[in-house]
Design a protein around this motif. Structure first.
Motif, mmCIF file in Angstrom:
data_model
loop_
_atom_site.group_PDB
_atom_site.id
_atom_site.type_symbol
_atom_site.label_atom_id
_atom_site.label_comp_id
_atom_site.label_asym_id
_atom_site.label_seq_id
_atom_site.Cartn_x
_atom_site.Cartn_y
_atom_site.Cartn_z
ATOM 1 N N SER A 280 0.844 -1.465 -0.012
ATOM 2 C CA SER A 280 -0.014 0.131 -0.132
ATOM 3 C C SER A 280 0.886 1.363 0.098
ATOM 4 O O SER A 280 1.041 2.565 -0.804
ATOM 5 C CB SER A 280 -0.869 -0.107 1.385
ATOM 6 O OG SER A 280 -1.610 0.972 1.151
ATOM 7 N N ALA A 281 1.553 1.199 0.557
ATOM 8 C CA ALA A 281 2.682 2.111 0.772
ATOM 9 C C ALA A 281 3.369 2.997 0.034
ATOM 10 O O ALA A 281 3.485 3.779 -0.865
ATOM 11 C CB ALA A 281 3.653 2.394 2.114
ATOM 12 N N LEU A 282 3.942 1.364 -1.488
ATOM 13 C CA LEU A 282 4.907 1.852 -2.027
ATOM 14 C C LEU A 282 4.005 2.129 -3.062
ATOM 15 O O LEU A 282 4.820 2.644 -4.628
ATOM 16 C CB LEU A 282 5.539 0.760 -2.235
ATOM 17 C CG LEU A 282 6.996 0.223 -1.253
ATOM 18 C CD1 LEU A 282 7.458 -0.808 -2.104
ATOM 19 C CD2 LEU A 282 7.774 1.379 -1.349
ATOM 20 N N GLY A 283 3.480 1.334 -2.957
ATOM 21 C CA GLY A 283 1.894 1.875 -4.826
ATOM 22 C C GLY A 283 1.017 2.909 -4.173
ATOM 23 O O GLY A 283 0.680 3.063 -5.322
ATOM 24 N N ARG A 284 0.990 3.662 -3.419
ATOM 25 C CA ARG A 284 0.311 4.743 -2.736
ATOM 26 C C ARG A 284 -0.852 4.653 -3.508
ATOM 27 O O ARG A 284 -2.084 5.519 -3.537
ATOM 28 C CB ARG A 284 1.120 5.785 -3.715
ATOM 29 C CG ARG A 284 2.102 6.612 -3.764
ATOM 30 C CD ARG A 284 2.628 6.756 -2.558
ATOM 31 N NE ARG A 284 4.175 7.214 -2.521
ATOM 32 C CZ ARG A 284 4.834 7.448 -1.771
ATOM 33 N NH1 ARG A 284 4.857 5.646 -1.404
ATOM 34 N NH2 ARG A 284 5.797 7.148 -1.726
ATOM 35 N N ARG A 285 -1.882 3.318 -2.577
ATOM 36 C CA ARG A 285 -3.473 3.233 -3.442
ATOM 37 C C ARG A 285 -3.332 1.361 -2.065
ATOM 38 O O ARG A 285 -2.829 1.298 -1.808
ATOM 39 C CB ARG A 285 -3.470 2.798 -4.179
ATOM 40 C CG ARG A 285 -2.746 1.713 -4.491
ATOM 41 C CD ARG A 285 -2.694 1.156 -6.303
ATOM 42 N NE ARG A 285 -2.515 2.606 -7.312
ATOM 43 C CZ ARG A 285 -1.931 2.213 -8.279
ATOM 44 N NH1 ARG A 285 -3.172 1.985 -9.377
ATOM 45 N NH2 ARG A 285 -1.503 3.762 -8.938
ATOM 46 N N GLU A 286 -4.497 1.344 -1.987
ATOM 47 C CA GLU A 286 -5.017 0.690 -1.063
ATOM 48 C C GLU A 286 -4.414 -0.893 -1.856
ATOM 49 O O GLU A 286 -4.556 -1.111 -3.144
ATOM 50 C CB GLU A 286 -6.599 0.440 -0.652
ATOM 51 C CG GLU A 286 -7.317 1.276 0.364
ATOM 52 C CD GLU A 286 -8.366 1.258 0.601
ATOM 53 O OE1 GLU A 286 -8.799 -0.282 0.784
ATOM 54 O OE2 GLU A 286 -9.360 1.903 0.331
ATOM 55 N N SER A 287 -3.685 -2.071 -1.091
ATOM 56 C CA SER A 287 -3.355 -2.782 -1.683
ATOM 57 C C SER A 287 -4.587 -3.884 -2.536
ATOM 58 O O SER A 287 -4.270 -4.711 -3.520
ATOM 59 C CB SER A 287 -2.822 -4.031 -0.294
ATOM 60 O OG SER A 287 -3.792 -3.640 0.905
ATOM 61 N N ARG A 288 -5.794 -3.890 -1.887
ATOM 62 C CA ARG A 288 -7.025 -4.439 -2.785
ATOM 63 C C ARG A 288 -6.798 -3.928 -4.272
ATOM 64 O O ARG A 288 -7.376 -5.027 -4.963
ATOM 65 C CB ARG A 288 -8.060 -4.147 -1.805
ATOM 66 C CG ARG A 288 -8.806 -2.749 -1.927
ATOM 67 C CD ARG A 288 -10.076 -2.827 -1.856
ATOM 68 N NE ARG A 288 -10.704 -1.439 -1.982
ATOM 69 C CZ ARG A 288 -10.522 -1.384 -3.244
ATOM 70 N NH1 ARG A 288 -11.451 -1.943 -4.422
ATOM 71 N NH2 ARG A 288 -11.523 0.054 -2.937
ATOM 72 N N LEU A 289 -6.377 -2.738 -4.904
ATOM 73 C CA LEU A 289 -6.659 -2.450 -6.027
ATOM 74 C C LEU A 289 -5.384 -3.133 -6.340
ATOM 75 O O LEU A 289 -5.849 -4.100 -8.111
ATOM 76 C CB LEU A 289 -6.339 -1.371 -6.118
ATOM 77 C CG LEU A 289 -6.806 0.449 -5.123
ATOM 78 C CD1 LEU A 289 -6.912 1.332 -5.212
ATOM 79 C CD2 LEU A 289 -8.622 -0.283 -5.433
ATOM 80 N N TYR A 290 -4.980 -3.606 -6.087
ATOM 81 C CA TYR A 290 -4.008 -4.955 -6.893
ATOM 82 C C TYR A 290 -4.525 -6.198 -7.014
ATOM 83 O O TYR A 290 -4.551 -6.510 -7.881
ATOM 84 C CB TYR A 290 -2.365 -4.532 -6.383
ATOM 85 C CG TYR A 290 -1.318 -3.547 -6.804
ATOM 86 C CD1 TYR A 290 -1.231 -2.944 -7.613
ATOM 87 C CD2 TYR A 290 -1.400 -2.831 -5.088
ATOM 88 C CE1 TYR A 290 0.176 -2.020 -7.804
ATOM 89 C CE2 TYR A 290 -0.579 -1.384 -5.988
ATOM 90 C CZ TYR A 290 -0.157 -1.129 -6.757
ATOM 91 O OH TYR A 290 0.882 -0.015 -6.815
#
Length: 133
Positions: free
Chosen positions: A65-75
């Motif tokens: 989430s931190a590295l992607g700058r979004r909620e992990s569920r989106l991946y």
């Protein structure tokens, strides 16, 4: 030069306490991890009864989430939606339960939770993420 907010031990503790309160209110034996905006672990708890592996998964959800700058569920949703190329990305926590922490609209870190159903992990992480806003 830009100035940015960073999580200190004070905010990390507030986030962990708020997420823990949410988990305990619901009797969810989870692991909770807080990372900075670079995905580095700042603090973590594994509640009584939580599976040992949940600690590792919580850290990876937070890091994603931190590295992607979004909620992990989106991946997870992208992969489930057919974007199999994301399986090769360096994201070990592409599962629901990682939530960014925002301060003044900027991501300063993330909370990851693991141990119960995905939506319950996310609910717990969100309770922590909003604790300092």
């Amino acid at each position: 030069m830009k100035t940015k907010a960073v999580l200190t031990i004070r905010e990390t503790t507030q986030i962990l306490q708020a997420a823990r309160a949410e988990a305990e209110k619901n009797n969810w034996p989870v692991a909770i991890a807080v990372v900075d905006d670079g995905g580095h672990l700042l603090g973590m708890l594994r509640l009584d009864g939580g599976a040992p592996i949940s600690a590792q998964i919580a850290v990876e959800k937070a890091r994603t989430s931190a590295l992607g700058r979004r909620e992990s569920r989106l991946y997870e949703e992208m992969i489930n939606g057919g974007r199999a190329a994301f399986l090769s990305a360096q994201l070990k926590g592409a599962l629901e339960g990682g939530v960014p922490v925002l301060v003044n609209g900027e991501i300063v870190g993330a909370v990851g939770v693991s141990g119960v159903k995905p939506e319950q992990d996310a609910q717990t992480a969100k309770a922590g993420a909003v604790a300092i806003s």
